[in-house]
Enzyme design. Structure first.
Site, mmCIF file in Angstrom:
data_model
loop_
_atom_site.group_PDB
_atom_site.id
_atom_site.type_symbol
_atom_site.label_atom_id
_atom_site.label_comp_id
_atom_site.label_asym_id
_atom_site.label_seq_id
_atom_site.Cartn_x
_atom_site.Cartn_y
_atom_site.Cartn_z
ATOM 1 N N SER A 1 62.536 17.188 54.053
ATOM 2 C CA SER A 1 61.688 16.168 54.995
ATOM 3 C C SER A 1 60.977 15.415 53.772
ATOM 4 O O SER A 1 60.817 15.658 52.745
ATOM 5 C CB SER A 1 60.882 16.660 55.814
ATOM 6 N N TYR A 2 60.301 14.031 54.335
ATOM 7 C CA TYR A 2 59.558 13.381 53.408
ATOM 8 C C TYR A 2 58.629 14.125 52.519
ATOM 9 O O TYR A 2 57.945 14.797 53.190
ATOM 10 C CB TYR A 2 58.951 12.285 54.087
ATOM 11 N N PRO A 3 58.794 13.869 51.065
ATOM 12 C CA PRO A 3 57.964 14.756 50.252
ATOM 13 C C PRO A 3 56.553 14.321 49.975
ATOM 14 O O PRO A 3 55.860 14.956 49.088
ATOM 15 C CB PRO A 3 58.777 14.788 49.005
#
Length: 848
Positions: free
Chosen positions: A336-338
């Site tokens: 997922s978005y880091p």
């Protein structure tokens, strides 16, 4: 049919989105921006009653625009740094060579809708408005009062998440974008003012600073301050002696080392007194045994800062490198978005669907089956700050799909995710108290009961530490050893990257996205170096700078200044503060601090004078000054330069290569001896006049040009005498003969930014440019071959021809890209017909 333009932040992300939204039924075409293809397909557009539309999915390459000062402020010598606090700024294209602005203008022309798929953080919101500013004016104007520009909000590149984002498009957030504008302007004005002043002041006085810029940054400098503060603590530490009583007890065949309840004494006489009292006894009695089942809680969900800290301490990877890897894993759909500060899973998080993907992988199957059997529930721990969900895996990757550090980081993210959903680790903690005379000694042991989350995160496991015999109250243990041991207190170690990241987060220095950049800058500026164990050790330059700030104005290096600014920027993002008010207030404060700093710079200079070598004493004699005819000293430390001790003048040189004297030849304009600059045997070489390089002799000739760009009509080293033709790669350069390259003769572009080089008639005795021209527009060159290997008939050695059209010469010419150190080559391809002749294929620009 309406046309919808959709823009992502990176080309690889645009392709992934197109695959999902078109169900892999799309066509790809090239654009005028070679890095950003356009993916086209037809489908349903939810905001317009789910009617069919034509979609064009493409991307930018990060920020489209960058903030800079107007050109007249870019001359350091002619601009007072204090003016930069009020100087006019402009927005310019961030990567002009990619032509992103023109590309967006063409693709947006006449479209009906714009959907922005930029990263869902403040920087992404700012890029949204950069795209809008270019695209909106050329879009088809709507006849009604309905929305035509939309923002997609998503946290993972999965079909479910992207489909949901497409169905719930929103408006971009103007306030978040403005907070980024404010940060950019503050960092530009404050950083440039201090950096220019410090750099010009100290580099003109000292020769061994070994840094091209003596930079100041509102985040960078407090980051360095943490490192120097730990260094000062270590240097000022004075070790003290202390004494401990070491006791080993014995019961049957079991020996047990126990700890004195008083731990240590700083008085030797007192330690000896206690030893004497204890030696009067032959055994110790177990006065109590305490046993308790304890729990070790699993970690909270993973956010960016924790990922960076663990990657540094456990995986031994630098934070900047980790973020590059995480962004790549994200765009590939693995995680997922880091970039997130949240450590609490949302109640609606679908754990089951993610876990089911890992059931088929032997590495994770056992752990996943246990979780699914126990009907995993959403953990209650962690903190939700309202940005993105925590970092989690989004699909199962096999080891062969990822390599090296990418796999190691992905593996840790999976381990953390499974571990955060697992039950606590339980262990039995035992403490036995031994009575020896009037003194107590203790022994502590642990024994795992259930592994819990440590089964998948074994580095957190509780070790087994037990005795060979069961401890019981009333047991008598014989004294096997009893002595006083001497020790010394020790200083703390240098900060690790992991500890520094924690300090930056605690004090609000930078954001989850910018923390790695600030640490990287501190190292690149030669203010600190990463040592074994990824510990940051400040250099002499970094230490002197911080001590200098502390002498003049300690707030310049303290974290409190920046954290206060960050709070104001957050207020702008939340719509609670006015952009202009925050900007002006912060600039007023730093403007006054700069004025005071400059007025008291001599206090910092005293520290520099005690630590570094003056330019008059540094370097080695190289070339003669055209004014005093005395040798100037070549200072090889960054930034390399020439210094004339007699005239007290410093002359800048090109960076990133070596400098040597050029045959003691002199410039006909000023009498300075010429020098040769080279980036290596596979790089470019050109000669220059130190004075002309710094003081251009002709109108319109910019600073920093070599002889191969000088327009002097009669100088044999100038452009008119050495130019062969226009460069085959760049728009402003020319291919110029390098007269010092024999016998490995070369033509090279005279634009320092262009790396095209042509090897020409290697081994020839002499190569020279003539006044004659070929029909293709190139000048003819005269080649004098050696008698032993001349390709000419009848043993002739002299030949005149065009490098591109003449068969004898063109067959002995090879176009390639120069290499600077571990540099890279890249090219955009030829732009004129005859320039394609004799060229090797150029390497492309890689983008993720």
């Amino acid at each position: 049919m309406p046309v919808v333009l959709m823009v992502a932040e990176k080309p690889s992300l645009a392709k992934s989105l197109a695959e999902i939204l078109s169900k892999r039924n799309f066509q790809t075409r090239k654009s005028i921006c070679g890095a950003c293809p356009v993916h086209e397909y037809e489908g349903y557009f939810p905001p317009v009653s789910n009617s069919r539309a034509k979609f064009k999915m493409t991307s930018v390459c990060g920020h489209v625009m960058s903030l800079d000062f107007q050109p007249r402020y870019n001359n350091w010598e002619n601009t007072d740094p204090e003016e930069l606090f009020t100087a006019k700024t402009i927005k310019k294209e961030a990567m002009a060579n990619l032509h992103i602005c023109k590309f967006l203008d063409i693709e947006a022309r006449g479209v009906d809708y714009l959907v922005l798929w930029l990263d869902c953080d403040k920087e992404g919101e700012n890029i949204c408005y950069e795209v809008i500013d270019i695209s909106a004016p050329v879009m088809r104007q709507s006849s009604g009062n309905y929305q035509t520009i939309f923002r997609a909000r998503f946290s993972a590149i999965t079909e479910k998440e992207i489909t949901r984002a497409m169905a719930t498009l929103v408006e971009p957030d103007w306030n978040q974008s403005r907070s980024v504008d404010a940060r950019q302007e503050l960092d530009l004005r404050i950083g440039c003012a201090f950096t220019r002043f410090q750099t010009m002041y100290f580099q003109s006085k000292y020769s061994d600073l070994d840094s091209a810029l003596i930079s100041y940054g509102p985040c960078q400098t407090p980051t360095l301050g943490f490192c120097v503060q730990r260094h000062d603590t270590i240097q000022s530490f004075k070790p003290e002696k202390y004494w401990m009583i070491d006791c080993v007890l014995s019961y049957g065949n079991c020996d047990l080392s126990v700890d004195w309840i008083r731990q240590r004494l700083f008085d030797y006489e007192a330690a000896i007194m206690f030893l004497g009292l204890l030696q009067q006894h032959r055994e110790a009695t177990v006065s109590d045994v305490l046993e308790k089942i304890r729990s070790k809680a699993p970690p909270v969900a993973l956010n960016t800062v924790d990922m960076l800290r663990v990657a540094s301490s456990q995986l031994h990877m630098g934070p900047q490198h980790v973020m590059h890897l995480a962004e790549r894993l994200y765009t590939q759909g693995y995680i997922s978005y880091p970039r997130t500060e949240t450590t609490k899973y949302p109640e609606s998080f679908d754990f089951q669907s993610i876990l089911y993907q890992f059931k088929g992988d032997p590495q994770w199957k056992e752990h996943v089956d246990l979780l699914l059997e126990s009907n995993v529930k959403c953990p209650k721990t962690g903190k939700d700050v309202g940005d993105h969900p925590p970092i989690t895996p989004m699909r199962c990757a096999r080891r062969q799909e990822l390599s090296g550090d990418s796999w190691r980081l992905y593996e840790y993210i999976v381990q953390h995710f499974i571990g955060s959903l697992s039950p606590p680790c339980q262990f039995k903690a035992t403490q036995a108290i031994f009575r020896l005379g009037d003194e107590d000694f203790t022994w502590s042991g642990t024994q795992p009961v259930t592994a819990g989350f440590t089964a998948v995160m074994p580095w957190h496991a509780v070790s087994t530490h037990t005795t060979q015999v069961e401890l019981a109250k009333g047991q008598h243990w014989a004294i096997k050893q009893l002595k006083v041991s001497e020790h010394h207190t020790s200083p703390p170690e240098y900060l690790t990257e992991s500890e520094l990241i924690g300090l930056m987060e605690k004090h609000g220095i930078g954001t989850d996205a910018s923390i790695p950049v600030h640490i990287e800058n501190v190292c690149q500026r030669n203010y600190a170096k990463v040592d074994s164990g990824r510990r940051l050790i400040p250099t002499k330059l970094g230490i002197v700078l911080v001590h200098g700030y502390q002498k003049i104005d300690a707030e310049l290096v303290l974290p409190t200044m920046r954290s206060a600014v960050e709070e104001q920027l957050t207020s702008i993002a939340l719509g609670k503060a006015d952009f202009d008010s925050v900007l002006q207030h912060s600039l007023d404060i730093f403007g006054r601090k700069f004025h005071y700093f400059r007025s008291n710079i001599t206090e910092m200079d005293e520290l520099f004078e005690a630590s570094f070598t003056s330019v008059a004493a540094g370097g080695k004699p190289l070339s003669r000054c055209g004014r005093c005819i005395r040798f100037m000293r070549y200072i090889s430390a960054k930034p390399q330069r020439l210094y004339c001790n007699t005239c007290d003048e410093t002359y800048a040189l090109p960076q990133g290569g070596t400098v040597k004297l050029y045959k003691e030849l002199k410039c006909p304009l000023d009498g300075f001896e010429l020098v040769i600059f080279s980036t290596g045997p596979k790089g470019k070489t050109f000669h220059l006049c130190p004075y002309c390089y710094n003081q251009p002799p002709f109108p319109g000739m910019p600073k920093g040009m070599g002889c191969n760009q000088c327009t002097h009509a009669s100088c044999p080293h100038a452009l008119p005498q050495l130019s062969v033709c226009d460069c085959t790669e760049c728009e402003g350069g020319a291919l110029v003969l390098d007269p010092a390259s024999g016998p490995c003769w070369r033509l090279a572009c005279n634009d320092i930014k262009c790396n095209i080089v042509a090897s020409l008639c290697e081994g020839a005795h002499r190569v020279a440019v003539t006044d004659q021209c070929c029909g293709c527009g190139c000048k003819l060159v005269q080649v004098d071959f050696n008698k032993s290997n001349t390709p000419l008939a009848d043993g002739l050695t002299s030949h005149v021809g065009c490098p591109f059209c003449d068969g004898v010469i063109s067959s002995r010419m090879n176009m390639h890209h120069s290499v600077r150190g571990r540099g890279r080559g890249r090219g955009r391809g030829g732009r004129r017909g005859h320039h394609h002749r004799g060229r090797s294929s150029s390497s492309g620009r890689g983008r993720h």
